[in-house]
Every structure is written in C-alpha cells, then in structure tokens.
Design a protein around this motif. Structure first.
Motif, short mmCIF file in Angstrom:
data_model
loop_
_atom_site.label_atom_id
_atom_site.label_comp_id
_atom_site.label_asym_id
_atom_site.label_seq_id
_atom_site.Cartn_x
_atom_site.Cartn_y
_atom_site.Cartn_z
N ARG A 72 19.90 -82.02 35.05
CA ARG A 72 21.35 -81.87 34.89
C ARG A 72 21.67 -80.59 34.13
O ARG A 72 21.05 -80.30 33.10
CB ARG A 72 21.90 -83.06 34.12
N LEU A 73 22.60 -79.83 34.66
CA LEU A 73 23.19 -78.70 33.92
C LEU A 73 24.46 -79.24 33.27
O LEU A 73 25.42 -79.61 33.94
CB LEU A 73 23.51 -77.54 34.86
N THR A 74 24.45 -79.30 31.95
CA THR A 74 25.53 -79.96 31.22
C THR A 74 26.86 -79.24 31.42
O THR A 74 26.90 -78.06 31.78
CB THR A 74 25.19 -80.04 29.73
N ARG A 132 23.27 -76.30 29.25
CA ARG A 132 21.80 -76.28 29.21
C ARG A 132 21.26 -77.30 30.20
O ARG A 132 22.03 -78.12 30.74
CB ARG A 132 21.30 -76.60 27.80
N LEU A 133 19.96 -77.28 30.41
CA LEU A 133 19.32 -78.23 31.32
C LEU A 133 18.78 -79.42 30.55
O LEU A 133 18.26 -79.27 29.44
CB LEU A 133 18.17 -77.55 32.08
N SER A 134 18.90 -80.59 31.15
CA SER A 134 18.31 -81.79 30.58
C SER A 134 17.86 -82.69 31.72
O SER A 134 18.38 -82.59 32.84
CB SER A 134 19.31 -82.53 29.68
N VAL A 135 16.91 -83.56 31.45
CA VAL A 135 16.39 -84.50 32.44
C VAL A 135 17.02 -85.86 32.17
O VAL A 135 16.90 -86.40 31.06
CB VAL A 135 14.85 -84.59 32.39
N VAL A 136 17.70 -86.42 33.18
CA VAL A 136 18.42 -87.68 33.01
C VAL A 136 18.07 -88.63 34.14
O VAL A 136 17.49 -88.23 35.16
CB VAL A 136 19.95 -87.44 32.98
N ARG A 137 18.47 -89.90 33.98
CA ARG A 137 18.20 -90.93 35.00
C ARG A 137 19.43 -91.32 35.80
O ARG A 137 19.32 -92.06 36.75
CB ARG A 137 17.62 -92.17 34.34
N ARG A 138 20.58 -90.86 35.40
CA ARG A 138 21.80 -91.32 36.05
C ARG A 138 22.70 -90.14 36.40
O ARG A 138 22.85 -89.22 35.60
CB ARG A 138 22.56 -92.28 35.12
N VAL A 139 23.24 -90.18 37.59
CA VAL A 139 24.19 -89.15 38.03
C VAL A 139 25.59 -89.64 37.71
O VAL A 139 26.02 -90.70 38.18
CB VAL A 139 24.04 -88.86 39.54
#
Length: 610
Positions: free
Chosen positions: A321-323, A329-336
C-alpha cells in the motif's frame, strides 16, 4: 473347457494339492526391466524424451542393458542441461523416439517394467507409443517409490526419493540424472526392497503387485458412501463425525472422482486419514467447470476444511500500500480499503511482498520511515538521505509537490504504465551483469519480476472488477453452450443451453435469478482467486462474449513490453527437480507398516504420539 478323459471314462476325479510356490510366479523366475528416462520437462504433453536407460534382471542377475540418447525434436532448456548434462548438441545426431521405441519394446518384451516414480517414466513411454502408432504392451509394472513407502518408515529414511534410497541400500551406482545410471541404482534399490519381502512371506509376483495396490479394508468398507454421487461436473464434500467438512474438491465427473478415494490409486497420507474419518459425502452438481471451481473456492474459504491446503485463508493475502498522506510511504497490509491509498498485489506471501517493496525503493527515493510526517515540525535526516536514497522531506528539503512527483511514478505503474518504475531497475541489472556481479544482478532481476507480476495481476483484476455485467458462453462439446453471468468479477449465475434449446431463453432465466452483488460499485465483488478463475475461463480458446455492460479493457501500455522478460525469468525459476509428477515421495506420516505373521503379511497401523 471340455471334460477330461478321466471323467469321460467314468473314473473319479483326482485332486492334487499344489505347493505354495505354485500359487503364483516366483519372484526369482520373473524377468524385470528397470527403466529410467531423461526428458525436456515434467509433462509428456509439451515435452519429449532425451535419453532411455534400462537394465534387464532376473534372479538377481543382470541379463542386459539398454541405453540411447534420443533427439527430442525441440531445444533442451538450459536448466535441464544443467541438471542432466544432456545438451542439444549431444542429441543432434541421435535417433528420434519413433526409431528407438521398437528396439526398446523388443528389449522389454515379456518382462515386468520397473521404474522409480513409474507414472512419470511409463507415462512418457505410453505417450510416445501413441504418437508413433505403436501398441503399448500389456505388461505388469512395479513402482519402487510406492513399494518403498509400503516397506520403509520415516525412522529409516526421511523420504523415498531415489537419491535417498540408493545410499541407504548401498547401491553400487549413484543416481546422476542420467538414464542408465539411475536405472542401475534403481536395480539395487529393487533388490534391497526384495530382501524386506522374504520375512513377510511375499515370494510371488502376484503377491508383490497386491502389496503395492493393497487397499485398506476400512477404506474399502466405505465405498458405499459414493453410491449416491451423480456423474457430471460439481463439488463434493467429505464430512466427519460431527458433520463438519473435512475436505472439499471438484471434478468434471463427480462419481468417478469420489470413487477413486476408495481405491489403491490414492496413496496420500493426509487423504488416507481423511477418508478414515469420513461419515458422509455431499455432492453439489454444477452447470460447468467454472461454477464448480468457484463453488469449491467459496466453500473452502467459508469452512476452512482441515484437509484442504489450497486457499483456506484468502484473507491472509498481502498487499503493498502507498499511504494517503502528504508524504506517502509503502507498507505491507492484509486488507484493501478504498480511499486509503494505492494498493498493489495481492502477493502470495510476505517474502514476495517484501521483494516488491525493496524493488520499488531501489527505483524511487520514497521515504522508508514508518511514522507520519508533520508539515511544521522538522526533524533530522537519516542515513538513507545521506546515501541519496531519500529526499529527506522530514527536514524540509523536499516539498510536498516534489515528493508527489516521485509517488506519482508508483501510482502510474500500478494503474497503467510501469515503465518509469521498472526501466531504472532493468538498467541497473544490465550494469551489474556487465560488472560480472551476476548474483546481485540475479537477485535484482527476480525482484523486478515479482513487481511486474504483481502489476500484471492487479491490472487484470481491476479490468474485470470494473465491469458491471458481462455474459460469457463456451461450447460444451455436444452442440450446446455453457453460460456464465459475471458482475464486477463475481460469478452470479451459471447454466447450460443444450443443443436444440434456445440460448436466449436460457440466458433470460439466468439473468432473472442472478445474484446482485452488494457494496460500492468501485469495489470488487469477489475474492481475488474467484476473479482470476473467471479471467482464465474467459480467456480460454472458444469463449464468446455474449453481452457486456460497461467497458472491458486492459490499461495501456500495461506490461506487454515485459512479457519476454517475465518468460525468461520464469524459466530460471523452475524447481531444481523439474521432473516431479506432483506426488509426494515422503514416507507416510502414519504408515501402515507391513509385518510378518501367520497367514501372510499384515498391515499394522503405527500409533500416533500422544
């Protein structure tokens, strides 16, 4: 059969008791031909044989050997050459398989064929015979991998691969992925396994084949559970003592598939355990294979059966995800979450997601700190800023607009055009290779491939999820049509229009009863896996687009320019053993140990640890 002369003369019938040795063909009198193949890949559909090696033995004595290279009629992939040592140059002057097969079949005439992982080798030979108009001989066969799983436990060997069994039985020849060497090693493994048969009272060929094909009596008693299962495509559910789903599967012929679970062909230990727990089998007939696959996917996601390994937890998919903030910033998430930023994915695991993040950071100087940045409170620059890998927006050195232009490259890559993101990375791969830093170049190349595959997957999913409604039709092979109604990537109705019936009338009924997805129109209405199933069905040759509401289009330019690059990387990612047939060669987790005793061999279940 005519009556014997003694009976015609009125003499009483005489009965003679035969010896135990006369009840079957003694193993010492059986001629075995142990065969091994080298091929260009793992499936006879798209690959060919490059070498045949065989050893003929009887009574422990080698009677002859057969070996030849074979021209496969296609280039041998580099990774195959690395594994086997066989190159395209070596087979250039070799005979084609059509010229080799008659000689091999003559060599193996009247013998029992033996192979380690027999479905692979015999499958290629049968396919080659069919292609060249030769009859496959009705010979018995023995699979040393299956035999080893029946006779050995995990305490003795960790798995039943040839490379493991050969040293265990002190084979005189080591497996080298060359046909004759592997056949010689398999001969020693076969003889080592035969030594285990003596104390069990197994002395004949019939007893040997019965051992490898033996069906657990408890499993045989449960065959009646398949009696009510119909033929045709659909989904089946094995249910346990509390009526809980144990396993969900799909098939184009439900009855045939379910019945196969109660035969000797099913050797997987977890499935054996599952069948032992099964009390009932439910069958859900479906209109066609797409509906069956979708229903299977939904049932697995809903019930999470303990014996299903695939897609039990679709909610665990990962996204990059690009916040959505002034300095994203970039982060790794489980939900869109719609409106919460730009999402790339999904990724199969954390390693792939992290590789994509690293690739983006290699290309763009996005900040890697985890906190939100204030537009008023300024901090000190980090080490990445000193290395030129971040514009240091935390110090005020970079404005919101300047930073936004960098983030826009990532947004454009996800939406339609990855060139601005990928081009610097590929240029660096070339530089590293020119500097002979091949390992670093390979690592970066693989990261770029992960990134591009994620972009391709995201764009394909978005293109279908954005369509309010479309109707697809495929020929059913009997003059009729298979119909699917899809809304925002979700299969909402499925049916068939047999030959002679009105497709439009059938379609009208489907449309009237079709499911209406809920939620915002801009959201996908189905899981990623379901939408991909619909995409693959839609892209099969012969599928027709009957009706469409909205626009179905791929973004331009997309990743079309990188297809050749991804294909080259995919070749290099092939598993180190490209010849696996998909079956596990491990010893069974809870093996039915074969033990000696009165009346022949017995199957003794090994107790599980408490």
């Amino acid at each position: 059969m005519p009556p014997s002369p003694a009976l015609l003369r009125g003499e009483p019938a005489r009965f003679e008791q035969v010896t135990i040795d006369e009840l079957g063909t003694p193993l010492a009198d059986v001629t075995f031909v142990v065969v091994d193949l080298e091929t260009t890949g793992g499936s006879p559909k798209d690959n060919a044989i490059t070498e045949i090696g065989a050893v003929k033995v009887r009574g422990g004595v080698v009677l002859g050997e057969f070996q030849t290279l074979v021209d496969p009629g296609q280039e041998i992939p580099p990774y195959i050459s690395v594994l086997t040592g066989i190159t395209s140059t070596m087979v250039a002057a070799a005979p084609r398989i059509g010229a080799v097969l008659p000689t091999f079949l003559e060599f193996a005439r009247g013998a029992v064929l033996v192979a380690h992982n027999a479905p692979f080798d015999l499958g290629f030979l049968k396919a080659a015979c069919a292609e060249n108009g030769l009859a496959w001989p009705p010979a018995a066969s023995v699979d040393t991998a299956v035999l080893a799983r029946r006779l050995l436990t995990r305490d003795e060997v960790p798995n039943c691969k040839l490379a493991t069994l050969a040293p265990y039985f002190s084979a005189t020849t080591s497996p080298t992925h060359r046909a004759l060497d592997d056949a010689r090693a398999t001969v020693d493994v076969l003889h080592g396994l035969f030594e285990r048969l003596g104390p069990l009272g197994i002395t004949s060929l019939e007893e040997l084949t019965g051992l490898t094909r033996q069906v657990d009596p408890e499993r045989r008693r449960k065959r009646h559970l398949a009696d009510a299962v119909p033929h045709g495509p659909g989904v089946y559910l094995f249910r346990g003592p509390k009526d809980e789903p144990l396993y969900v599967g799909t098939s184009n012929d439900l009855r045939t598939r379910v019945r196969s679970y109660f035969t000797s062909g099913e050797q997987r230990s977890r499935i054996t355990e599952m069948v032992a727990l099964t009390q009932r089998i439910d069958a859900i007939p479906c209109a066609h294979d797409l509906e069956a696959a979708v229903r299977e996917l939904r049932l697995i996601a809903e019930h999470k059966p303990r014996y299903n390994r695939r897609s039990r937890f679709p909610e665990r998919a990962l996204w990059v995800r690009l916040t959505e903030e002034p300095f994203p910033r970039l982060s790794v998430v489980r939900r869109v979450r719609p409106g919460a930023g730009v999402f790339l994915g999904p990724f199969p695991d954390r390693r792939a997601a992290d590789a994509a993040v690293v690739a983006v950071h290699e290309s763009l100087p996005l900040r890697q700190c985890t906190g939100r940045l204030s537009l008023r409170v300024l901090g000190t620059e980090c080490a990445l800023a000193g290395m030129g890998r971040c514009g240091a927006p935390c110090t005020g050195a970079q404005s919101v607009d300047e930073y936004a232009s960098i983030a826009a490259v990532f947004r454009a890559a996800v939406a339609s055009d990855p060139r601005g993101l990928v081009t610097p990375l590929l240029e660096r791969v070339d530089r590293l290779a020119a500097e002979e830093r091949y390992e670093d170049a390979a690592v970066l190349r693989d990261r770029v491939a992960v990134l591009l595959r994620a972009v391709r997957r995201r764009q394909r999913l978005e293109s279908l999820a954005a369509v309010p409604e479309l109707v697809l039709a495929r020929p059913d092979g009997a003059g009729g049509w298979q119909l699917s109604v899809v809304r925002r990537g979700r299969l909402v109705a499925a049916g068939c229009a047999p030959q002679g019936t009105s497709v439009r009338a059938t379609l009208a009924g489907l449309m009237a009863t079709a499911e209406t997805p809920t939620g915002p129109d801009e959201e996908a209405a189905a899981s990623v896996d379901e939408t991909e199933l619909v995409l693959r069905w839609m892209e099969k040759p012969g599928t027709r687009l009957v009706e469409l509401a909205g626009t179905l289009a791929s973004p331009a330019p997309g990743i079309g320019a990188y297809r050749a690059f991804l294909a080259r990387v995919e070749v290099g990612r092939v598993h180190r053993d490209p010849f696996t047939d998909g079956r596990s060669l491990g010893t069974r987790a809870r093996p039915d140990r074969v033990t000696a005793g009165a009346g022949g061999p017995r199957r003794t279940p090994i107790a599980s640890p408490a």
